[in-house]
Design an enzyme around this catalytic site. Structure first.
Site, PDB file in Angstrom:
ATOM      1  N   GLU A  51      94.239  10.973  44.273  1.00 43.66           N
ATOM      2  CA  GLU A  51      94.228  10.011  45.398  1.00 43.66           C
ATOM      3  C   GLU A  51      93.789   8.635  44.901  1.00 43.66           C
ATOM      4  O   GLU A  51      94.361   7.612  45.284  1.00 43.66           O
ATOM      5  CB  GLU A  51      93.294  10.522  46.499  1.00 43.66           C
ATOM      6  CG  GLU A  51      93.836  11.792  47.161  1.00 43.66           C
ATOM      7  CD  GLU A  51      92.916  12.363  48.226  1.00 43.66           C
ATOM      8  OE1 GLU A  51      91.706  12.517  47.950  1.00 43.66           O
ATOM      9  OE2 GLU A  51      93.400  12.665  49.333  1.00 43.66           O
ATOM     10  N   LEU A  90      82.432  18.279  44.128  1.00 44.80           N
ATOM     11  CA  LEU A  90      82.344  19.524  44.908  1.00 44.80           C
ATOM     12  C   LEU A  90      80.906  20.022  44.998  1.00 44.80           C
ATOM     13  O   LEU A  90      80.520  20.668  45.977  1.00 44.80           O
ATOM     14  CB  LEU A  90      83.219  20.602  44.252  1.00 44.80           C
ATOM     15  CG  LEU A  90      84.729  20.328  44.250  1.00 44.80           C
ATOM     16  CD1 LEU A  90      85.445  21.312  43.334  1.00 44.80           C
ATOM     17  CD2 LEU A  90      85.286  20.410  45.666  1.00 44.80           C
ATOM     18  N   LEU A 115      86.898  14.973  44.313  1.00 42.68           N
ATOM     19  CA  LEU A 115      85.656  15.040  45.100  1.00 42.68           C
ATOM     20  C   LEU A 115      84.565  15.754  44.304  1.00 42.68           C
ATOM     21  O   LEU A 115      84.824  16.794  43.688  1.00 42.68           O
ATOM     22  CB  LEU A 115      85.932  15.838  46.384  1.00 42.68           C
ATOM     23  CG  LEU A 115      84.725  16.136  47.287  1.00 42.68           C
ATOM     24  CD1 LEU A 115      84.229  14.859  47.952  1.00 42.68           C
ATOM     25  CD2 LEU A 115      85.098  17.177  48.351  1.00 42.68           C
ATOM     26  N   GLU A 173      93.043  21.314  46.270  1.00 38.73           N
ATOM     27  CA  GLU A 173      92.332  21.478  47.544  1.00 38.73           C
ATOM     28  C   GLU A 173      92.598  22.833  48.189  1.00 38.73           C
ATOM     29  O   GLU A 173      91.690  23.486  48.692  1.00 38.73           O
ATOM     30  CB  GLU A 173      92.726  20.356  48.523  1.00 38.73           C
ATOM     31  CG  GLU A 173      92.059  19.015  48.261  1.00 38.73           C
ATOM     32  CD  GLU A 173      92.802  18.145  47.246  1.00 38.73           C
ATOM     33  OE1 GLU A 173      93.645  18.670  46.484  1.00 38.73           O
ATOM     34  OE2 GLU A 173      92.528  16.930  47.208  1.00 38.73           O
ATOM     35  N   LYS A 197      80.345  14.974  34.260  1.00 41.16           N
ATOM     36  CA  LYS A 197      80.810  15.614  35.512  1.00 41.16           C
ATOM     37  C   LYS A 197      82.305  15.385  35.690  1.00 41.16           C
ATOM     38  O   LYS A 197      82.818  15.434  36.809  1.00 41.16           O
ATOM     39  CB  LYS A 197      80.035  15.060  36.721  1.00 41.16           C
ATOM     40  CG  LYS A 197      78.525  15.300  36.652  1.00 41.16           C
ATOM     41  CD  LYS A 197      78.199  16.777  36.702  1.00 41.16           C
ATOM     42  CE  LYS A 197      76.701  17.023  36.550  1.00 41.16           C
ATOM     43  NZ  LYS A 197      76.402  18.463  36.360  1.00 41.16           N
ATOM     44  N   ARG A 198      82.989  15.108  34.596  1.00 36.52           N
ATOM     45  CA  ARG A 198      84.441  14.894  34.596  1.00 36.52           C
ATOM     46  C   ARG A 198      84.831  13.799  35.595  1.00 36.52           C
ATOM     47  O   ARG A 198      85.876  13.835  36.230  1.00 36.52           O
ATOM     48  CB  ARG A 198      85.213  16.182  34.886  1.00 36.52           C
ATOM     49  CG  ARG A 198      84.836  17.372  33.977  1.00 36.52           C
ATOM     50  CD  ARG A 198      84.926  17.022  32.489  1.00 36.52           C
ATOM     51  NE  ARG A 198      84.676  18.164  31.623  1.00 36.52           N
ATOM     52  CZ  ARG A 198      83.563  18.319  30.872  1.00 36.52           C
ATOM     53  NH1 ARG A 198      82.610  17.394  30.860  1.00 36.52           N
ATOM     54  NH2 ARG A 198      83.426  19.382  30.103  1.00 36.52           N
TER      55      ARG A 198
HETATM   56  C1  1HE Z   1      82.414  18.791  38.709  1.00 37.00           C
HETATM   57  C2  1HE Z   1      83.731  18.627  39.187  1.00 37.00           C
HETATM   58  C3  1HE Z   1      83.898  18.303  40.552  1.00 37.00           C
HETATM   59  C4  1HE Z   1      83.831  19.153  37.104  1.00 37.00           C
HETATM   60  N1  1HE Z   1      82.791  18.157  41.299  1.00 37.00           N
HETATM   61  N2  1HE Z   1      81.353  18.622  39.502  1.00 37.00           N
HETATM   62  N3  1HE Z   1      88.446  19.030  42.223  1.00 37.00           N
HETATM   63  C5  1HE Z   1      88.703  20.167  41.588  1.00 37.00           C
HETATM   64  O1  1HE Z   1      88.922  21.219  42.180  1.00 37.00           O
HETATM   65  C6  1HE Z   1      88.644  20.103  40.098  1.00 37.00           C
HETATM   66  C7  1HE Z   1      87.371  20.761  39.615  1.00 37.00           C
HETATM   67  N4  1HE Z   1      87.165  20.633  38.183  1.00 37.00           N
HETATM   68  C8  1HE Z   1      87.892  21.336  37.287  1.00 37.00           C
HETATM   69  O2  1HE Z   1      88.846  22.038  37.592  1.00 37.00           O
HETATM   70  C9  1HE Z   1      87.459  21.209  35.847  1.00 37.00           C
HETATM   71  O3  1HE Z   1      86.086  20.854  35.840  1.00 37.00           O
HETATM   72  C10 1HE Z   1      88.246  20.143  35.030  1.00 37.00           C
HETATM   73  C11 1HE Z   1      89.677  20.650  34.806  1.00 37.00           C
HETATM   74  C12 1HE Z   1      88.287  18.797  35.702  1.00 37.00           C
HETATM   75  C13 1HE Z   1      87.557  19.958  33.654  1.00 37.00           C
HETATM   76  O4  1HE Z   1      87.374  21.220  33.032  1.00 37.00           O
HETATM   77  P1  1HE Z   1      86.290  21.362  31.871  1.00 37.00           P
HETATM   78  O5  1HE Z   1      86.402  22.765  31.348  1.00 37.00           O
HETATM   79  O6  1HE Z   1      86.460  20.250  30.896  1.00 37.00           O
HETATM   80  O7  1HE Z   1      84.854  21.100  32.550  1.00 37.00           O
HETATM   81  P2  1HE Z   1      83.914  22.079  33.425  1.00 37.00           P
HETATM   82  O8  1HE Z   1      83.132  22.960  32.470  1.00 37.00           O
HETATM   83  O9  1HE Z   1      84.667  22.768  34.501  1.00 37.00           O
HETATM   84  O10 1HE Z   1      82.939  21.025  34.116  1.00 37.00           O
HETATM   85  C14 1HE Z   1      82.034  20.252  33.370  1.00 37.00           C
HETATM   86  C15 1HE Z   1      80.987  19.739  34.314  1.00 37.00           C
HETATM   87  O11 1HE Z   1      81.608  18.882  35.272  1.00 37.00           O
HETATM   88  C16 1HE Z   1      80.353  20.851  35.129  1.00 37.00           C
HETATM   89  O12 1HE Z   1      79.019  20.446  35.405  1.00 37.00           O
HETATM   90  P3  1HE Z   1      77.758  21.115  34.654  1.00 37.00           P
HETATM   91  O13 1HE Z   1      76.582  20.426  35.261  1.00 37.00           O
HETATM   92  O14 1HE Z   1      77.855  22.590  34.957  1.00 37.00           O
HETATM   93  O15 1HE Z   1      77.957  20.822  33.187  1.00 37.00           O
HETATM   94  C17 1HE Z   1      81.143  20.853  36.410  1.00 37.00           C
HETATM   95  O16 1HE Z   1      80.448  21.392  37.509  1.00 37.00           O
HETATM   96  C18 1HE Z   1      81.359  19.360  36.587  1.00 37.00           C
HETATM   97  N5  1HE Z   1      82.520  19.101  37.423  1.00 37.00           N
HETATM   98  N6  1HE Z   1      84.585  18.866  38.175  1.00 37.00           N
HETATM   99  C19 1HE Z   1      81.554  18.308  40.777  1.00 37.00           C
HETATM  100  N7  1HE Z   1      85.092  18.103  41.090  1.00 37.00           N
HETATM  101  C20 1HE Z   1      88.066  13.350  49.956  1.00 37.00           C
HETATM  102  S1  1HE Z   1      88.614  14.942  49.816  1.00 37.00           S
HETATM  103  C21 1HE Z   1      89.121  15.152  48.161  1.00 37.00           C
HETATM  104  C22 1HE Z   1      89.262  16.616  47.884  1.00 37.00           C
HETATM  105  C23 1HE Z   1      89.265  16.931  46.415  1.00 37.00           C
HETATM  106  O17 1HE Z   1      89.158  16.106  45.568  1.00 37.00           O
HETATM  107  S2  1HE Z   1      89.414  18.601  46.043  1.00 37.00           S
HETATM  108  C24 1HE Z   1      89.571  18.647  44.313  1.00 37.00           C
HETATM  109  C25 1HE Z   1      88.272  18.900  43.658  1.00 37.00           C
END
Ligand code: 1HE
Length: 268
Positions: free
Chosen positions: A122, A74, A72, A142, A32-33
């Site tokens: 963060e 998501l 987070l 975000e 889940k990265r």
């Molecule tokens: C996740 C998450 C996540 C990956 N929550 N499951 N954060 C973001 O907006 C970043 C979101 N993530 C990404 O942009 C990409 O996943 C990555 C650049 C980090 C990695 O890309 P990649 O191509 O290696 O992986 P992927 O195919 O996108 O994801 C692999 C799996 O990780 C997949 O799950 P699967 O069950 O479908 O295999 C994704 O759903 C899971 N995954 N990132 C949940 N963030 C207190 S407020 C704080 C506010 C924030 O942090 S907002 C920023 C959120």
């Protein structure tokens, strides 16, 4: 990695405590990265809440897999369909974890790679030292996700890069990487090799300091940033009164006086 019995019961973190007191703490959800779900935040609160008492002298914080942390969880957030009150309490728990890191008195060195985004940034910004490698990139997605920061970016990321850059990052999704990220203050070190190896080297150095000295460096400095200059000068004097007279420091001071203590020289 051999796990210490003191750290049984952790699942989203794996923890190895080395003989010199350096703990290697790994975010353990590579599939889940290393997205931060509530269980991971609870484990961070628990680990950093007792690290000092557990004999931890320094921490290397890393992620399993190719990415440090995707922020987070998501999917958990989307599925839980939280109320404002519920999410406020989620954020308060994040702050509890990150404040224990920043103010806990134990040096935390973050070994960064791949994505360090949103809540991942963060988390990294609550560490005392950040080391990045050539794969590391930083962003605050975000704005694009229709949400806002809730884990301290308004405080710590804007401290690192300045308010205007932090606002640009969250408004436009701007990504920083490479030397530019170091120049802006997102990391203090960049390596051609492994950020983990470099972070471990730095943690070994920090762990060789006296624990009370590290406590002052990794707790008092942050507290003093929150004070007026007058109050900070007073607090610094009180802390220095305690730290600079600790019996364990006498040996090191005597070594300097005897000319056996290391001299500070420029890098060759
Ligand atoms: C996740 C998450 C996540 C990956 N929550 N499951 N954060 C973001 O907006 C970043 C979101 N993530 C990404 O942009 C990409 O996943 C990555 C650049 C980090 C990695 O890309 P990649 O191509 O290696 O992986 P992927 O195919 O996108 O994801 C692999 C799996 O990780 C997949 O799950 P699967 O069950 O479908 O295999 C994704 O759903 C899971 N995954 N990132 C949940 N963030 C207190 S407020 C704080 C506010 C924030 O942090 S907002 C920023 C959120």
């Amino acid at each position: 990695m051999p796990l210490d019995a003191r750290f049984d019961g952790y699942t989203n973190l794996s923890i190895e405590l080395r003989d010199n007191g350096v703990a290697i703490v790994s975010l353990n959800r590579a599939a889940k990265r290393n997205a931060l779900d509530m269980a991971t935040i609870d484990e961070l609160v628990s680990f950093f809440g007792s690290a000092h008492r557990d004999g931890v002298r320094a921490v290397v914080l890393r992620g399993e897999g190719d990415h440090f942390c995707a922020g987070l969880d998501l999917i958990e957030h989307w599925k839980a369909d939280r109320t404002p009150d519920e999410f406020m309490h989620v954020c308060l728990r994040w702050h509890e974890a990150f404040n224990k890191m920043e103010y806990g008195g134990v040096p935390v060195i973050a070994a960064l790679k791949g994505a360090v985004v949103g809540g991942g940034l963060e988390l990294a910004s609550a560490a005392h030292i950040r080391v990045m490698d050539q794969t590391t990139y930083f962003a605050l997605p975000e704005g694009q996700r229709g949400i806002f920061t809730g884990g301290g970016a308004t405080i710590r990321v804007s401290d690192l890069v300045g308010k205007a850059r932090m606002i640009d990052m969250i408004l436009t999704g701007r990504v920083y990487q490479g030397q530019e990220a170091v120049d802006l203050g997102l990391a203090q070190y960049i390596t051609e090799g492994s950020s983990f190896d470099m972070a471990l080297e730095l943690a070994d150095k920090a762990a060789a300091n006296l624990p009370l000295t590290n406590f002052a460096i990794c707790s008092a400095v942050s507290h003093m940033q929150n004070m007026s200059a007058m109050d900070a000068a007073y607090a610094e004097s009180v802390v220095a009164g305690m730290v600079n007279t600790q019996p364990a420091a006498r040996e090191r001071l005597e070594a300097f006086a005897n000319k056996t203590g290391a001299r500070i020289r420029p890098n060759s």
